[in-house]
Design a protein around this motif. Structure first.
Motif, PDB file in Angstrom:
ATOM      1  N   SER A 219      47.768  60.771 -10.690  1.00 18.38           N
ATOM      2  CA  SER A 219      47.349  60.547  -9.301  1.00 18.38           C
ATOM      3  C   SER A 219      46.847  59.124  -9.093  1.00 18.38           C
ATOM      4  O   SER A 219      46.175  58.564  -9.961  1.00 18.38           O
ATOM      5  CB  SER A 219      46.210  61.497  -8.938  1.00 18.38           C
ATOM      6  OG  SER A 219      46.641  62.827  -9.075  1.00 18.38           O
ATOM      7  N   PHE A 220      47.135  58.591  -7.894  1.00 15.38           N
ATOM      8  CA  PHE A 220      46.563  57.286  -7.555  1.00 15.38           C
ATOM      9  C   PHE A 220      45.064  57.459  -7.312  1.00 15.38           C
ATOM     10  O   PHE A 220      44.634  58.405  -6.670  1.00 15.38           O
ATOM     11  CB  PHE A 220      47.218  56.725  -6.280  1.00 15.38           C
ATOM     12  CG  PHE A 220      46.594  55.431  -5.851  1.00 15.38           C
ATOM     13  CD1 PHE A 220      47.094  54.222  -6.304  1.00 15.38           C
ATOM     14  CD2 PHE A 220      45.462  55.418  -5.034  1.00 15.38           C
ATOM     15  CE1 PHE A 220      46.481  53.027  -5.936  1.00 15.38           C
ATOM     16  CE2 PHE A 220      44.850  54.234  -4.667  1.00 15.38           C
ATOM     17  CZ  PHE A 220      45.363  53.036  -5.125  1.00 15.38           C
ATOM     18  N   TYR A 221      44.288  56.530  -7.820  1.00 16.15           N
ATOM     19  CA  TYR A 221      42.851  56.504  -7.519  1.00 16.15           C
ATOM     20  C   TYR A 221      42.440  55.048  -7.572  1.00 16.15           C
ATOM     21  O   TYR A 221      42.857  54.313  -8.482  1.00 16.15           O
ATOM     22  CB  TYR A 221      42.080  57.323  -8.567  1.00 16.15           C
ATOM     23  CG  TYR A 221      40.666  57.695  -8.118  1.00 16.15           C
ATOM     24  CD1 TYR A 221      40.470  58.656  -7.135  1.00 16.15           C
ATOM     25  CD2 TYR A 221      39.554  57.085  -8.679  1.00 16.15           C
ATOM     26  CE1 TYR A 221      39.179  58.994  -6.721  1.00 16.15           C
ATOM     27  CE2 TYR A 221      38.274  57.424  -8.276  1.00 16.15           C
ATOM     28  CZ  TYR A 221      38.100  58.380  -7.294  1.00 16.15           C
ATOM     29  OH  TYR A 221      36.832  58.719  -6.881  1.00 16.15           O
ATOM     30  N   GLY A 255      43.225  62.353  -1.446  1.00 15.12           N
ATOM     31  CA  GLY A 255      42.576  62.845  -0.226  1.00 15.12           C
ATOM     32  C   GLY A 255      41.248  62.178   0.092  1.00 15.12           C
ATOM     33  O   GLY A 255      40.550  62.602   1.027  1.00 15.12           O
ATOM     34  N   THR A 256      40.915  61.136  -0.641  1.00 19.33           N
ATOM     35  CA  THR A 256      39.570  60.555  -0.571  1.00 19.33           C
ATOM     36  C   THR A 256      39.083  60.209   0.849  1.00 19.33           C
ATOM     37  O   THR A 256      38.062  60.734   1.293  1.00 19.33           O
ATOM     38  CB  THR A 256      39.497  59.285  -1.455  1.00 19.33           C
ATOM     39  OG1 THR A 256      40.661  58.498  -1.181  1.00 19.33           O
ATOM     40  CG2 THR A 256      39.451  59.620  -2.927  1.00 19.33           C
ATOM     41  N   ILE A 257      39.808  59.344   1.546  1.00 23.52           N
ATOM     42  CA  ILE A 257      39.302  58.865   2.847  1.00 23.52           C
ATOM     43  C   ILE A 257      39.246  60.024   3.844  1.00 23.52           C
ATOM     44  O   ILE A 257      38.252  60.190   4.561  1.00 23.52           O
ATOM     45  CB  ILE A 257      40.158  57.700   3.410  1.00 23.52           C
ATOM     46  CG1 ILE A 257      40.268  56.569   2.380  1.00 23.52           C
ATOM     47  CG2 ILE A 257      39.570  57.158   4.710  1.00 23.52           C
ATOM     48  CD1 ILE A 257      41.143  55.395   2.798  1.00 23.52           C
ATOM     49  N   ASP A 298      54.618  65.043   1.457  1.00 27.55           N
ATOM     50  CA  ASP A 298      55.829  64.563   2.144  1.00 27.55           C
ATOM     51  C   ASP A 298      55.807  63.034   2.196  1.00 27.55           C
ATOM     52  O   ASP A 298      54.774  62.402   1.958  1.00 27.55           O
ATOM     53  CB  ASP A 298      55.838  65.136   3.574  1.00 27.55           C
ATOM     54  CG  ASP A 298      57.225  65.153   4.189  1.00 27.55           C
ATOM     55  OD1 ASP A 298      58.166  64.609   3.581  1.00 27.55           O
ATOM     56  OD2 ASP A 298      57.362  65.705   5.291  1.00 27.55           O
ATOM     57  N   ASP A 299      56.952  62.492   2.568  1.00 29.05           N
ATOM     58  CA  ASP A 299      57.032  61.063   2.856  1.00 29.05           C
ATOM     59  C   ASP A 299      56.310  60.815   4.194  1.00 29.05           C
ATOM     60  O   ASP A 299      56.544  61.545   5.172  1.00 29.05           O
ATOM     61  CB  ASP A 299      58.511  60.669   2.962  1.00 29.05           C
ATOM     62  CG  ASP A 299      58.690  59.278   3.520  1.00 29.05           C
ATOM     63  OD1 ASP A 299      58.482  58.327   2.771  1.00 29.05           O
ATOM     64  OD2 ASP A 299      58.996  59.149   4.726  1.00 29.05           O
ATOM     65  N   ALA A 300      55.438  59.805   4.209  1.00 30.82           N
ATOM     66  CA  ALA A 300      54.614  59.580   5.403  1.00 30.82           C
ATOM     67  C   ALA A 300      55.475  59.292   6.634  1.00 30.82           C
ATOM     68  O   ALA A 300      55.175  59.768   7.733  1.00 30.82           O
ATOM     69  CB  ALA A 300      53.638  58.438   5.147  1.00 30.82           C
ATOM     70  N   GLY A 301      56.567  58.525   6.460  1.00 33.83           N
ATOM     71  CA  GLY A 301      57.459  58.198   7.586  1.00 33.83           C
ATOM     72  C   GLY A 301      58.083  59.461   8.163  1.00 33.83           C
ATOM     73  O   GLY A 301      58.111  59.655   9.382  1.00 33.83           O
TER      74      GLY A 301
HETATM   75  C1  LIG Z   1      47.253  52.525  -2.022  1.00 31.11           C
HETATM   76  S1  LIG Z   1      47.372  54.232  -2.424  1.00 31.11           S
HETATM   77  C2  LIG Z   1      46.121  54.900  -1.392  1.00 31.11           C
HETATM   78  C3  LIG Z   1      45.617  56.265  -1.724  1.00 31.11           C
HETATM   79  C4  LIG Z   1      44.282  56.684  -1.112  1.00 31.11           C
HETATM   80  N1  LIG Z   1      44.159  56.342   0.273  1.00 31.11           N
HETATM   81  C5  LIG Z   1      43.116  56.143  -1.920  1.00 31.11           C
HETATM   82  O1  LIG Z   1      42.365  55.291  -1.427  1.00 31.11           O
HETATM   83  O2  LIG Z   1      42.947  56.587  -3.062  1.00 31.11           O
HETATM   84  C6  LIG Z   1      48.881  54.640  -1.695  1.00 31.11           C
HETATM   85  C7  LIG Z   1      49.310  56.088  -1.843  1.00 31.11           C
HETATM   86  O3  LIG Z   1      50.530  56.270  -1.111  1.00 31.11           O
HETATM   87  C8  LIG Z   1      51.362  57.163  -1.810  1.00 31.11           C
HETATM   88  N2  LIG Z   1      52.716  56.919  -1.295  1.00 31.11           N
HETATM   89  C9  LIG Z   1      53.601  55.964  -1.659  1.00 31.11           C
HETATM   90  N3  LIG Z   1      54.694  56.023  -0.891  1.00 31.11           N
HETATM   91  C10 LIG Z   1      54.496  57.030  -0.004  1.00 31.11           C
HETATM   92  C11 LIG Z   1      55.276  57.561   1.071  1.00 31.11           C
HETATM   93  N4  LIG Z   1      56.473  57.068   1.360  1.00 31.11           N
HETATM   94  N5  LIG Z   1      54.770  58.588   1.777  1.00 31.11           N
HETATM   95  C12 LIG Z   1      53.546  59.104   1.484  1.00 31.11           C
HETATM   96  N6  LIG Z   1      52.765  58.638   0.472  1.00 31.11           N
HETATM   97  C13 LIG Z   1      53.235  57.611  -0.252  1.00 31.11           C
HETATM   98  C14 LIG Z   1      51.124  56.831  -3.274  1.00 31.11           C
HETATM   99  O4  LIG Z   1      51.478  57.916  -4.111  1.00 31.11           O
HETATM  100  C15 LIG Z   1      49.614  56.548  -3.267  1.00 31.11           C
HETATM  101  O5  LIG Z   1      48.885  57.720  -3.549  1.00 31.11           O
END
Ligand SMILES: C[S@@+](CC[C@H](N)C(=O)[O-])C[C@H]1O[C@@H](n2cnc3c(N)ncnc32)[C@H](O)[C@@H]1O
Length: 397
Positions: A219-221, A255-257, A298-301
């Motif tokens: 997971s990104f953190y 899910g942090t923010i 899902d993909d955010a777009g």
């Molecule tokens: C810069 S991190 C921010 C995560 C979170 N807001 C935090 O502060 O920990 C970007 C996140 O976007 C996700 N991500 C990358 N491409 C994405 C996409 N196309 N749609 C949704 N999420 C995506 C990555 O897996 C990552 O968890």
């Protein structure tokens, strides 16, 4: 050759002999000069949108990284070394100590090297495709004290696995979980799909802004917890969260923010592409006793497009995309959803500048820009921006 850190007795500033070869740092100058350099860059690129606040500095700009990755290899005398790939190739630069990293990481890496030798676990060689251990990932939490060691192997085989875990735990009682991740191929430092939990829960927990977060290996953190608290506080304050405000937290990671907003009464939907991070996000909502937040893997777009085509809306859009920034599709759909406020958290100023121009065309005005120094000694600038809806789409900009 291994590196050596030197500390200037008068200023306390640190210098590393590995600078340039390792590529982890890009700035070898006094911290105040680094801040000035970053401020100037932020002013140069962003002041056309709105006044840029002074960058929020770290009090002690060292040992901030809570995520540490090391590659293993052999030197000319066939001794096991650990470090990073040279910025210009596949040669490993031995790095025994790094002033960016949490101080708990280096002794763990030393023990891994010793045990690899004792237990005959060869490092994986990217050129020949032979060997076992590709790299290690260490994640630490300052707030809970938990430490995770991930052993990334090329295949399922990890000789003397039980003895290795026993020895690591004996040498490092601070380690709370050990995971084997199997990564048969892929880019250096990536993780594979499969985790085998060798000890503990398979994740660590951390606390930020009064909330608790579970973090799995993939997971990104955010890597700098002290500055992350400042970053998130700026983002949540800019969003102006109050009871019942409808928030989308796009690119939400674990899910942090969104969770911090939900704790302040918002109705939140988080969207995240990475399965593991999204699973953590669900667990994190439970961990914080929240029922006013849901997550979508899902993909955010695509998610935004589906919302726009159903005619749905939100009051605040929070977005924290990766370095590439947001897609055209995402920005276009955000314009159609027409939230009153957009809080853009960016880790790359060049893509932020591009996306702010695109949002301007969608009828948004930038009203707040706050850079935060999340990555001292590197060129990275993290920025929080607030955009407010100011009217119709404007194709002329
Ligand atoms: C810069 S991190 C921010 C995560 C979170 N807001 C935090 O502060 O920990 C970007 C996140 O976007 C996700 N991500 C990358 N491409 C994405 C996409 N196309 N749609 C949704 N999420 C995506 C990555 O897996 C990552 O968890």
């Amino acid at each position: 050759m291994s590196n050596k850190i030197m500390t200037d007795k008068q200023t306390g500033e640190k210098h590393c002999r590995c600078f340039k070869r390792c590529g982890g740092c890009q700035l070898d100058e006094p911290y105040k000069d680094q801040l000035e350099r970053k401020q100037q860059k932020a002013d140069r690129m962003l002041s056309k949108f709105a006044p840029v606040n002074r960058i929020l500095p770290m009090e002690k700009p060292y040992n901030y990284r809570c995520k540490v990755q090391n590659i293993y290899g052999l030197d000319r005398s066939k001794r096991i070394i650990s470090g990073v790939y040279q910025s210009s190739g596949q040669k490993i630069v031995a790095v025994d100590d790094c002033f960016l990293e949490d101080e708990r990481a280096a002794p763990i890496v030393r023990s891994v090297k010793k045990l690899m030798k004792d237990m005959r676990i060869p490092p994986y060689d990217i050129r020949s495709g032979r060997g076992i251990l590709r790299h290690t990932l260490i994640r630490t939490s300052r707030s809970t004290g938990q430490v995770m060691l991930v052993l990334v192997t090329a295949g399922a085989m990890l000789p003397a696995k039980n003895n290795l875990v026993k020895a690591m735990r004996a040498a490092h009682p601070e380690i709370t979980t050990i995971v084997q991740n199997i990564c048969p191929d892929g880019m250096p430092l990536t993780l594979g799909e499969r985790d085998i939990v060798l000890f503990g829960k398979g994740y660590i927990e951390d606390e930020l802004c009064g909330c608790r977060f579970r973090i799995s290996p993939a997971s990104f953190y955010q890597v700098n917890p002290l500055q992350t608290e400042k970053l998130y506080s700026c983002a949540v304050e800019a969003a102006g969260i109050s009871e019942g405000v409808r928030v989308i937290d796009a690119y939400c990671g674990t899910g942090t923010i969104g969770i911090i907003c939900a704790k302040n009464g918002a109705e939140v939907t988080g969207v995240e592409l990475n399965k593991s991070a999204c699973r953590d996000a669900h667990k994190n909502a439970e961990l914080n006793g929240l029922e006013n937040i849901k997550f979508c893997n899902d993909d955010a777009g695509k998610f935004m497009q589906a919302m726009a085509s159903k005619g749905e809306g939100c009051d605040v859009l929070i977005m924290d995309p990766p370095r590439a920034g947001a897609s055209r599709e995402f920005i276009g759909c955000a314009g159609r959803l027409a939230p009153q406020k957009i809080v853009y958290v960016s880790c790359k100023i060049e893509t932020l500048e591009r996306d702010l121009k695109a949002f301007r065309r969608e009828g948004y005005k930038v009203t707040y820009i706050q850079p935060v120094d999340m990555f001292p000694h590197t060129m990275g600038i993290e920025t929080v921006c607030l955009l407010e809806r100011n009217g119709e789409k404007n194709e002329a900009h």
